[in-house]
Design a protein around this motif. Structure first.
Motif, short mmCIF file in Angstrom:
data_model
loop_
_atom_site.label_atom_id
_atom_site.label_comp_id
_atom_site.label_asym_id
_atom_site.label_seq_id
_atom_site.Cartn_x
_atom_site.Cartn_y
_atom_site.Cartn_z
N ASP A 11 0.81 -1.22 0.00
CA ASP A 11 0.00 0.00 0.00
C ASP A 11 0.85 1.27 0.00
O ASP A 11 0.34 2.37 0.21
CB ASP A 11 -0.94 0.01 1.22
CG ASP A 11 -0.17 -0.01 2.53
OD1 ASP A 11 1.04 -0.31 2.52
OD2 ASP A 11 -0.80 0.25 3.59
N THR B 207 -2.94 5.68 10.59
CA THR B 207 -3.23 4.25 10.40
C THR B 207 -4.26 3.72 11.38
O THR B 207 -4.81 2.63 11.16
CB THR B 207 -1.94 3.42 10.53
OG1 THR B 207 -1.36 3.66 11.82
CG2 THR B 207 -0.96 3.79 9.44
N ARG C 91 -8.37 7.26 10.88
CA ARG C 91 -8.21 8.09 9.69
C ARG C 91 -9.11 9.33 9.71
O ARG C 91 -8.73 10.37 9.19
CB ARG C 91 -8.46 7.26 8.44
CG ARG C 91 -7.42 6.18 8.20
CD ARG C 91 -7.65 5.47 6.88
NE ARG C 91 -6.61 4.49 6.60
CZ ARG C 91 -6.67 3.23 6.98
NH1 ARG C 91 -7.73 2.78 7.64
NH2 ARG C 91 -5.69 2.40 6.70
N THR D 92 -3.43 11.36 0.65
CA THR D 92 -3.25 9.96 1.02
C THR D 92 -4.44 9.45 1.82
O THR D 92 -4.95 8.35 1.56
CB THR D 92 -1.96 9.79 1.84
OG1 THR D 92 -0.84 10.19 1.06
CG2 THR D 92 -1.77 8.34 2.27
N ARG E 58 -7.75 8.68 -0.07
CA ARG E 58 -7.82 7.42 -0.83
C ARG E 58 -8.42 6.30 0.01
O ARG E 58 -8.87 5.30 -0.55
CB ARG E 58 -6.42 7.03 -1.31
CG ARG E 58 -5.86 7.94 -2.39
CD ARG E 58 -4.72 7.27 -3.15
NE ARG E 58 -3.54 7.08 -2.33
CZ ARG E 58 -2.52 7.93 -2.27
NH1 ARG E 58 -2.56 9.05 -2.99
NH2 ARG E 58 -1.48 7.68 -1.52
N SER E 59 -8.42 6.45 1.33
CA SER E 59 -8.96 5.40 2.19
C SER E 59 -10.26 5.82 2.87
O SER E 59 -10.79 5.07 3.70
CB SER E 59 -7.92 5.01 3.26
OG SER E 59 -7.59 6.13 4.07
N ASP F 269 -14.36 7.30 2.34
CA ASP F 269 -15.39 7.50 1.34
C ASP F 269 -15.65 8.99 1.20
O ASP F 269 -15.43 9.79 2.12
CB ASP F 269 -16.66 6.74 1.70
CG ASP F 269 -17.30 7.23 2.99
OD1 ASP F 269 -18.03 8.23 2.94
OD2 ASP F 269 -17.04 6.62 4.04
#
Length: 529
Positions: A101, A385, A388, A412, A415-416, A418
């Protein structure tokens, strides 16, 4: 064609059948783990052309970016080993690469655990040293080579670590702020372009000093005998100076400083022979002119300013125990902002104090809330991590305060997350913001507001507010603002249907606000003048 479709359908059904019956399937041949294991085995076959090698097991884990070999035995063919007596036994070898990732960095690490080798594996001079130390084999519990390279800044960290039983522990580190090559003079002979932040070589005594000190000249072990050591050292350093300047009559100041550091450290080491450290004394980034050093070896001292000590500077710069005690106790409120930041940074990064991310974030929270950009960014990174959503909020705050790197972290994290969550978190921070009327004086002022809200640098990122400003500038005929609005539209379209639904509500709100401003401020007339 019908036969081809039938075959495709049959193949597609194989995984379910094999899963039910716990049998191997055709799809196992397409496994990335299997492919990489086959590639690793092919590499081993190539290695066997240079040495005899066996192993007990080879495993590949793509998810963890790891290849592991156990029970390794090797018989290398060294020129000095006429009787072919060299044998190397290794319990485990692990190769680690960049996590799947991570795309901004290249990481490569090789770890060897439980290695033993016969003296014949070393050149004759090294074998003589082993004999003096009374060692019949070399035992290395741990050996590591680690390279970490970053694409965005071309920074690099290179580290080698070795723990040798009854000899020493060796730790070599070089930290480069820029590490690449100049190929303009010919790609076949690239010139190094290296900017070094610092480098350290630490050697910890694990028994080698006790083994060899009795064989050394007496003055070396005498705290008052440094004058003899200094004399020999000066001769060596003077030869380096004269290689670049044959008429030189004295050492350069950087060499004198090196001798001074050794003069201070050596008696202390003799009193407690635990560790010696050679490290750079540079302050900030330093360009390493490899060719200048080749022409004049003394330039190495000018460039690196090396010094000898008993502990790395990083250890000397560790937070005082009293400061940590106050910070972790009831006296934390009495700390200055500078001390609070130092403690929080140390706790989050683990440099200068044992890592405690939650305590570090709590220490930095008041500073970040007061607008300290660096504190907000540290908190955001610490939570990236584990939480988020909260990390994104702090990254928004950091970007608003102008922290370098905040926008990259926002990208960054998005991207994780919604898209609906991103819009909600942006609104929580910026939804009640007032907007500067002064920006309406010029189209460029409106465009700047849109751009800053889109990037999140200087103002908190908000796609809704960015769209509002871009709508105003686009209506006034500004093509740059039209591009900003198009970028947001493309982002929403690529995120899919749920993102479009969430965005429709936000867009409607800020479209209405843009229309109120457009009519209420009579912007058509203002920009027509």
């Amino acid at each position: 064609m019908r036969r081809l479709l039938t075959t495709a359908a049959l193949v597609a059904s194989l995984p379910m059948a094999s899963a039910a019956q716990d049998r191997a399937s055709l799809w196992d041949l397409l496994s990335l783990d299997r492919f990489l294991q086959t590639y690793a085995q092919f590499s081993i076959a190539m290695l066997r052309t240079q040495m005899d090698l066996t192993y007990e097991d080879l495993s590949v884990d793509v998810r963890r970016s790891r290849i592991t070999m156990t029970g390794v035995k090797a018989w290398p063919f060294f020129d000095w080993d006429f009787n072919l007596e060299c044998e190397i036994d290794i319990d485990r070898v692990t190769f680690l690469t960049t996590p799947i990732d991570t795309v901004e960095r290249i990481e490569a690490k090789a770890q060897i655990n439980g290695m033993t080798m016969t003296p014949s594996c070393l050149p004759d001079e090294a074998q003589e040293g082993l004999a003096i130390a009374g060692l019949t084999e070399i035992s290395v519990p741990r050996l590591t080579l680690d390279i970490d390279y970053g694409w965005p800044k071309s920074d690099a960290m290179i580290r080698a670590y070795g723990d040798i039983d009854d000899v020493a522990t060796i730790d070599l580190m070089a930290d480069f702020s820029y590490f690449w090559f100049d190929g303009r003079s010919g790609i076949d002979r690239p010139e190094p372009v290296w900017f070094l932040r610092r480098a350290t070589l630490a050697v910890e005594n694990n028994g080698i000093w006790e083994a060899v000190s009795g064989e050394l000249p007496p003055f070396i072990s005498d705290p008052d005998g440094f004058a003899a050591i200094e004399g020999g050292l000066r001769e060596v350093l003077m030869d380096m100076v004269r290689e670049g300047d044959p008429d030189a009559a004295a050492l350069i100041p950087e060499q004198e400083a090196f001798i001074d550091s050794l003069r201070e450290a050596w008696p202390q080491f003799l009193e407690s022979p635990e560790q010696l450290v050679l490290e750079t004394g540079i302050d900030g980034d330093t360009y390493i002119d490899v060719f200048a050093i080749e022409d004049d070896p003394a330039e190495l001292f000018v460039t690196l300013q090396p010094k000898i000590s008993l502990a790395p500077a990083r250890v000397s710069e560790a937070l005082a125990a009293d400061l940590l005690r106050r910070a972790m106790g009831t006296d934390a409120e009495g700390l200055s902002e500078e001390d609070r930041f130092r403690v929080g940074e140390a706790l989050i990064t683990g440099i200068g104090a044992p890592r405690n991310v939650s305590a570090g974030a709590e220490m930095l929270m008041p500073l970040a809330e007061a607008g300290n950009a660096d504190a907000a960014l540290l908190i955001a990174h610490s939570l990236a991590t584990t939480d988020r959503n909260t990390a994104y909020t702090w990254a928004l705050r950091a970007g608003k305060a102008g922290a370098a790197g905040a926008t990259a972290l926002l990208d960054t994290l998005e991207r994780s997350l919604d898209f609906a969550t991103v819009l909600r978190l942006q609104d929580q921070l910026s939804g009640a913001d007032s907007h500067p009327g002064s920006a309406l004086r010029t189209i460029s002022g409106i465009r700047e507001q849109a751009s800053m809200r889109l990037s999140g640098n200087g103002l908190a990122r908000s796609y809704g507010i960015a769209a509002m400003w871009a709508m105003l500038a686009k209506a006034a005929g500004d093509p740059e603002a039209a591009d900003i609005l198009q970028e947001i539209d493309d982002m929403v379209r690529l995120e899919g249907g749920e993102a479009a639904t969430a965005w429709a509500e936000v867009e409607a709100e800020y479209s209405s606000l843009a229309m109120e401003v457009w009519i209420g401020q009579n912007l058509p007339a203002r920009y027509a003048e």
